[in-house]
Design a protein around this motif. Structure first.
Motif, PDB file in Angstrom:
ATOM      1  N   GLY B 183       6.936  10.156   5.048  1.00 30.76           N
ATOM      2  CA  GLY B 183       5.917  10.591   6.008  1.00 30.76           C
ATOM      3  C   GLY B 183       4.600  10.931   5.342  1.00 30.76           C
ATOM      4  O   GLY B 183       4.544  11.231   4.152  1.00 30.76           O
ATOM      5  N   TRP B 184       3.535  10.862   6.126  1.00 33.96           N
ATOM      6  CA  TRP B 184       2.190  11.176   5.631  1.00 33.96           C
ATOM      7  C   TRP B 184       1.477  12.033   6.659  1.00 33.96           C
ATOM      8  O   TRP B 184       1.559  11.774   7.860  1.00 33.96           O
ATOM      9  CB  TRP B 184       1.383   9.889   5.404  1.00 33.96           C
ATOM     10  CG  TRP B 184       2.042   8.926   4.470  1.00 33.96           C
ATOM     11  CD1 TRP B 184       2.828   7.867   4.816  1.00 33.96           C
ATOM     12  CD2 TRP B 184       1.981   8.937   3.037  1.00 33.96           C
ATOM     13  NE1 TRP B 184       3.256   7.212   3.693  1.00 33.96           N
ATOM     14  CE2 TRP B 184       2.756   7.844   2.583  1.00 33.96           C
ATOM     15  CE3 TRP B 184       1.352   9.752   2.089  1.00 33.96           C
ATOM     16  CZ2 TRP B 184       2.914   7.544   1.218  1.00 33.96           C
ATOM     17  CZ3 TRP B 184       1.514   9.446   0.740  1.00 33.96           C
ATOM     18  CH2 TRP B 184       2.277   8.366   0.310  1.00 33.96           C
ATOM     19  N   ASN B 185       0.742  13.031   6.167  1.00 31.83           N
ATOM     20  CA  ASN B 185      -0.085  13.871   7.037  1.00 31.83           C
ATOM     21  C   ASN B 185      -1.310  13.078   7.477  1.00 31.83           C
ATOM     22  O   ASN B 185      -2.228  12.847   6.696  1.00 31.83           O
ATOM     23  CB  ASN B 185      -0.484  15.128   6.267  1.00 31.83           C
ATOM     24  CG  ASN B 185      -1.455  16.010   7.051  1.00 31.83           C
ATOM     25  OD1 ASN B 185      -1.856  15.672   8.166  1.00 31.83           O
ATOM     26  ND2 ASN B 185      -1.829  17.133   6.467  1.00 31.83           N
ATOM     27  N   ARG B 217       3.289   0.376   5.483  1.00 31.99           N
ATOM     28  CA  ARG B 217       3.462   1.238   4.321  1.00 31.99           C
ATOM     29  C   ARG B 217       2.097   1.680   3.856  1.00 31.99           C
ATOM     30  O   ARG B 217       1.158   0.882   3.838  1.00 31.99           O
ATOM     31  CB  ARG B 217       4.133   0.456   3.177  1.00 31.99           C
ATOM     32  CG  ARG B 217       5.637   0.388   3.300  1.00 31.99           C
ATOM     33  CD  ARG B 217       6.320   1.193   2.192  1.00 31.99           C
ATOM     34  NE  ARG B 217       7.681   1.552   2.593  1.00 31.99           N
ATOM     35  CZ  ARG B 217       8.792   1.067   2.031  1.00 31.99           C
ATOM     36  NH1 ARG B 217       8.699   0.206   1.050  1.00 31.99           N
ATOM     37  NH2 ARG B 217       9.971   1.467   2.442  1.00 31.99           N
ATOM     38  N   ILE B 218       1.999   2.952   3.481  1.00 26.03           N
ATOM     39  CA  ILE B 218       0.766   3.426   2.848  1.00 26.03           C
ATOM     40  C   ILE B 218       0.781   3.012   1.385  1.00 26.03           C
ATOM     41  O   ILE B 218       1.798   3.151   0.704  1.00 26.03           O
ATOM     42  CB  ILE B 218       0.654   4.962   2.984  1.00 26.03           C
ATOM     43  CG1 ILE B 218       0.511   5.365   4.460  1.00 26.03           C
ATOM     44  CG2 ILE B 218      -0.516   5.503   2.152  1.00 26.03           C
ATOM     45  CD1 ILE B 218      -0.762   4.887   5.148  1.00 26.03           C
ATOM     46  N   THR B 219      -0.338   2.479   0.902  1.00 26.63           N
ATOM     47  CA  THR B 219      -0.454   2.044  -0.499  1.00 26.63           C
ATOM     48  C   THR B 219      -1.503   2.895  -1.211  1.00 26.63           C
ATOM     49  O   THR B 219      -2.275   3.609  -0.568  1.00 26.63           O
ATOM     50  CB  THR B 219      -0.896   0.567  -0.582  1.00 26.63           C
ATOM     51  OG1 THR B 219      -2.185   0.438   0.046  1.00 26.63           O
ATOM     52  CG2 THR B 219       0.085  -0.356   0.123  1.00 26.63           C
ATOM     53  N   GLY B 220      -1.500   2.803  -2.531  1.00 23.36           N
ATOM     54  CA  GLY B 220      -2.550   3.478  -3.303  1.00 23.36           C
ATOM     55  C   GLY B 220      -2.277   4.935  -3.604  1.00 23.36           C
ATOM     56  O   GLY B 220      -3.113   5.636  -4.165  1.00 23.36           O
ATOM     57  N   ILE B 221      -1.084   5.417  -3.191  1.00 25.78           N
ATOM     58  CA  ILE B 221      -0.671   6.797  -3.482  1.00 25.78           C
ATOM     59  C   ILE B 221       0.732   6.704  -4.080  1.00 25.78           C
ATOM     60  O   ILE B 221       1.588   6.013  -3.507  1.00 25.78           O
ATOM     61  CB  ILE B 221      -0.625   7.661  -2.198  1.00 25.78           C
ATOM     62  CG1 ILE B 221      -1.985   7.632  -1.490  1.00 25.78           C
ATOM     63  CG2 ILE B 221      -0.212   9.095  -2.513  1.00 25.78           C
ATOM     64  CD1 ILE B 221      -1.996   8.352  -0.143  1.00 25.78           C
TER      65      ILE B 221
END
Lengths: 225, 225
Positions: B183-185, B217-221
């Motif tokens: 999860g991401w805020n 998908r979130i990338t770069g983190i």
């Protein structure tokens, strides 16, 4: 890299990182690029800068925005949101019958991590309303960190393409690929609120995690490369 | 898997795939789950179904929605959009002082691939308006294909969490992790339009590519695991 078809592309307000980055990648792929600016001299300086990165066998021109728009098949709007509506009005006569790629994110400082859309629903819908129905306004590239475009590194962020008709989106998807990125047909112009608004979420994640450029990737679909 | 803190969670309208999938994963992580339905018998049957998948040492209860809501610290709304506003009204008395996880996507058939939001801006903002300021409405799980939750396979889609205050989002982020997801805020409630609307884009991609469940998908983190 040899694109399927070459286009004459005018990058309006193209002297910033976005404009120069797209100019670099598309010129390298064989497209004919004119960087536009309100001040012709600034446009020429930006074009010179991009050409120095590209090497001797590529020509990138710099012209006043109106000249760049007049001469191009496809216009790309890379202006700050504060100048967006006015620039759409100014470009309207030169945009008729053409595809406009709108890169604008309607960020409203200081709360840039909060999604705040114009009454039309998104910057793309605002541009479409101003330009009229003979213009195909397509949203793309809002979520890319432009630092990564002025060189040849792989960009870890997909490009969601929406708006215009299907043919216009297919042209833009080809240009996304020519820029070395992975693009997806994200549907009609009403979906631009998602594509533009996602940038605020990514800026928020950049701040939370202290990273320069979070992005997104589409999963669950086989990738071409 | 041992969660940091265990919660009593009522899954309102939880007899569908979403509700049962979340019940399965959270019960497995040690949370106390009650599946709610308008019809108590349907709730009990769904709870039974989930318990059979979980094995003997897990209890999942089934109750009428009101009972499930009354007894729980956290409510999860997994109702079709057509029932969303009415269910928010009905749950309002039981929701005061609690966190509500709103999973609803405001799809308007037949054009489910087109983003169409209610006048409040999103289903989450609609729920927040109905429930009032003593309720923390948090958007999450809209982009997940629930087929993947009723077993232990890895889900190839991140969860964007927005709305409520920061503390409420942190509780929900913990529950996302307890469900085996990343999860991401994603910031304040105004950003829910992006999280909800992304589902229409993903449905469109599913149709274009003939796949069951595209995701993001979130990338770069850097990822935790």
């Amino acid at each position: 890299m040899s694109p399927q078809k070459t286009y004459t592309i005018g990058i309006i307000g193209g002297t910033g990182k976005e404009g120069k980055g797209l100019a670099y990648r598309w010129a390298k792929a064989g497209h004919r690029i004119t960087i536009g600016s309100r001040q012709e001299e600034k446009a020429k300086a930006a074009a010179q800068e991009v050409m120095e990165l590209l090497g001797a066998d590529h020509l990138v021109r710099g012209e006043a925005n109106e000249v760049a728009a007049q001469e191009s098949d496809i216009l790309v709007l890379t202006v700050p949101y504060a100048a967006h509506a006015e620039m759409c009005e100014r470009m309207k006569p030169f945009a008729q019958g053409k595809i406009i790629i709108d890169v604008t994110v309607p960020l409203v400082p200081p709360k840039v991590t909060r999604v705040q859309m114009p009454p039309e629903g998104s910057a793309t819908q605002q541009a479409q309303k101003i330009m009229g129905e003979d213009v195909q306004v397509v949203a793309a590239f809002q979520n890319i960190s432009y630092e990564h475009l002025l060189n040849d590194e792989e960009v870890e962020c997909d490009v969601l393409v929406c708006g215009g008709n299907k043919e216009a989106r297919e042209v833009v998807l080809q240009l996304v690929e020519d820029a070395g990125l992975v693009g997806w047909n994200a549907g009609p112009v009403e979906n631009a609120v998602v594509v533009e608004g996602l940038t605020s979420i990514l800026i928020g994640l950049n701040k939370q995690y202290g990273v320069p450029s979070s992005g997104i990737r589409i999963t669950g679909i086989p990738r071409k490369s």
